[in-house]
Write an enzyme that holds these catalytic residues in place. Sequence first.
Site, short mmCIF file in Angstrom:
data_model
loop_
_atom_site.label_atom_id
_atom_site.label_comp_id
_atom_site.label_asym_id
_atom_site.label_seq_id
_atom_site.Cartn_x
_atom_site.Cartn_y
_atom_site.Cartn_z
N ASP A 246 47.66 72.39 -7.30
CA ASP A 246 46.32 72.45 -7.89
C ASP A 246 45.92 73.87 -8.26
O ASP A 246 44.92 74.07 -8.95
CB ASP A 246 45.27 71.92 -6.90
N ASP B 238 41.39 66.06 -6.50
CA ASP B 238 42.77 65.84 -6.11
C ASP B 238 42.74 64.84 -4.96
O ASP B 238 41.72 64.67 -4.32
CB ASP B 238 43.38 67.19 -5.68
N ASP C 158 43.49 71.02 -3.20
CA ASP C 158 43.93 71.80 -2.05
C ASP C 158 45.36 72.29 -2.16
O ASP C 158 45.76 73.20 -1.45
CB ASP C 158 43.84 70.95 -0.79
N CYS D 270 30.90 81.67 19.54
CA CYS D 270 32.35 81.52 19.54
C CYS D 270 33.03 82.86 19.82
O CYS D 270 34.01 82.93 20.55
CB CYS D 270 32.85 81.01 18.19
N CYS E 134 29.61 80.64 14.90
CA CYS E 134 28.50 81.52 15.22
C CYS E 134 28.98 82.56 16.21
O CYS E 134 30.13 82.55 16.64
CB CYS E 134 27.33 80.74 15.80
#
Lengths: 721, 50
Positions: free
Chosen positions: A614, A436, A610, A32, A29
């Site tokens: 993949d 995966d 990931d 930060c 948000c």
Amino acid sequence: MTAPAPSLFLRASGDGLHSLNCTIEGITCGRCAITIESELNRLAGVASARVNATTRRLQVEIDRTVTAPEQVLAAVSDLGYGIHPFADDTSSRNSDEGNLLVPLAVAGFGTMNVMLFSVAVWAGLASDMGPDTRTLLHWASAVVAIPVVAYSASVFYLPAAKALRHGRVTMDAPISLAILATLAASLYETAQGAEHAYFDAAVSLTFFLLVGRVLDRMLRKRSSGAAENLRAMIQGRAFRIRAGNQPEEVLATELAPGDVIHVPVGELIPADAVLTARSAAIDDSAVTGESMPRTLRKGDPLMAGCRNVGPAFSAQVTAVGSETRLSSIADIAEAAETHRGRHQLLADRFSQGYAPLVIGSAMLGFAVWLLVVGASLSQATMIAVAVLVVTCPCAAGLATPAVAARAANLLLAGGVIVRDGGALERLAEVTDVVLDKTGTLTRPEFVLDPDVNAKLARRASTLAATSRHPLCRALSAAYPAQPLDGVQEFPGLGLEANGGERLGSAVFTGAGSAASPDGLAELWFRVPGGRPARFRFSQSLRPGLRNMVEGLRRRGLRPVILSGDTPNAVAAVACTAGLATWQGGCSPEDKVARLGAMTGEGRRVAMFGDGLNDAAALAGAHVSIAPASAAGAAQVAADVILLGKNLESLLDVIDIARTSRRLIAENLVFAAAYNVVSLPLALAGMLTPLVAAILMSSSSILVMLNALRLGHLRETRKASG
Amino acid sequence: MTSLLYLIPASLILAIIALGAFIWTVRSRQYDDPEGDRYRILEDDDRPLR
């Protein structure tokens, strides 16, 4: 992190200052953004720091003589955010070019002012306004409307004219025709001193159409920005050795085949190469999904994208950039992506057919009224304009983007990035979910099993701290220790300290056979004269795995694991997750083939993965999902990116996708019904252009309001369920 | 109705001033980061964009 030195990204910005652009991970948000800014402003030599919380980017101006860019990066990562500098080739995006807010504001200004005159005329018609005053007000409207339309409507008529020159009719064409015809007819009426002019319709039409355009553009900009941020993360660096000199740091793109490179501990290999050192330990989990490092000998090929987890080594480059195997995986991904892109072209093809239809019926109406019924030229023109305006497919055009924008915002707040609205539609149709294992269901790092002799583990950890091997890092994470001096690393075998302690494989420590009895990853430790002790490691599961699998089943989806890791390791995870269908040892090509087979059976497959292994499967799937920790290529190929660690957020995404699809369908039915009713009315001459514009814009507003229900529906369902 | 002759230009001039103000806010990039700005407004030592 194998990032190039930040100084390579510095750009001179005048006043002796340099500017550095970075993308920041982990901004949830605006709070930060402020934290990062104030932290950076405290550094000496930082002239200004600005974090854009919407695009998640940092621009910082520093005085190089006082502060090194590395200090900036360190300051931000100390706060717990990921930071990646990138070369700023995109600054032009911030310019006014493509910014629709100004045309929108001008159109809004025009609408309000022309309306003021129009209301006066309408009121005057009912009372006692004289023709001279009426004509004066019409001319005043013209003075405002002509420049406003010329400027704001150029967003529509310039692309329409360009498309026409290439022989295509886009949806911009009937829109432009309607606006310009309304304007021209109104001018003609005003010059004749007639009772009615429709400048208000021309400008308000422009205004409402621009509102739709701006909404659409905002969604696109947001998602394309996210994709650019991801690409910034995969800019690599390399160390080139020339004629016996010290290694020199260069960007990976500057390498050429034949160059000799130095790969330090923990770095990614920047190009395909052949090992010239005696041996090396390589973690290729990102490319193959195999979770344990491999040992290579002199002359073995090295693939770009693998990580060096052993001692530093040298290698000779064989292929760079687009020639690498990694890049060919990305090419498969891209090919599959273009194939899938055809779905999205459907909307364009619809407007290809629809636009001539709209123009045709307007012309037909014009001809019939003028020639058959015998209406005046201006009356016939107004009917044609009403047809053009009322059939403007704004509601149909907004039906999808309005819902998609709302869904994307809701999901972003929940830590999910959606790349395009089409992805949500496809996600709602999914029947199977392929998962995966490494890095997706499990966290990428290993965890030490707790039942160990703590004293021994602490001692072993002093050796482990010197190595980048994933098991050693897991050991030193569990028992932090100062690294011992003089530890020698034997790639593929283990570590030996000066005192003779050995940490490594069973063979290396003299514990016996090479294979681990229970399939778990293991390290053996032996002090001189003692018996070898065993440390076992497992990969910790991401939170929410069981709930996710159950939730998928409850939603009628079939989850299955396809992993490149060993069957033993996959079986363990499948068992914990409560999954009966799984397959281990899959190569990237296997995954693509399996996905193709499932698609061939008429199933819609969502791929959740990931690794680079993949990436091809992700691109080939009906819809693809990647965690934020994924390899760059996987993230670029994925439609949906989960930023959070909890897997259950996948269920939220599916729920929102399904609700969105229902709302989109409602919107499309409504838009179609609206056109079916309004077109005959307009053709029958029962709508003036103004009424048509009001009808058209209220249909758009209704569609947008329906989209807003998405958040509301979700709240109520959460509360009840 | 002669009052219209200066009331119309007056209303247009006022509206153009408002339009100009809006265009200035767009040019000075005040719509680039709606997410950050809603927190930034609470900061005491906020520095304006250059």
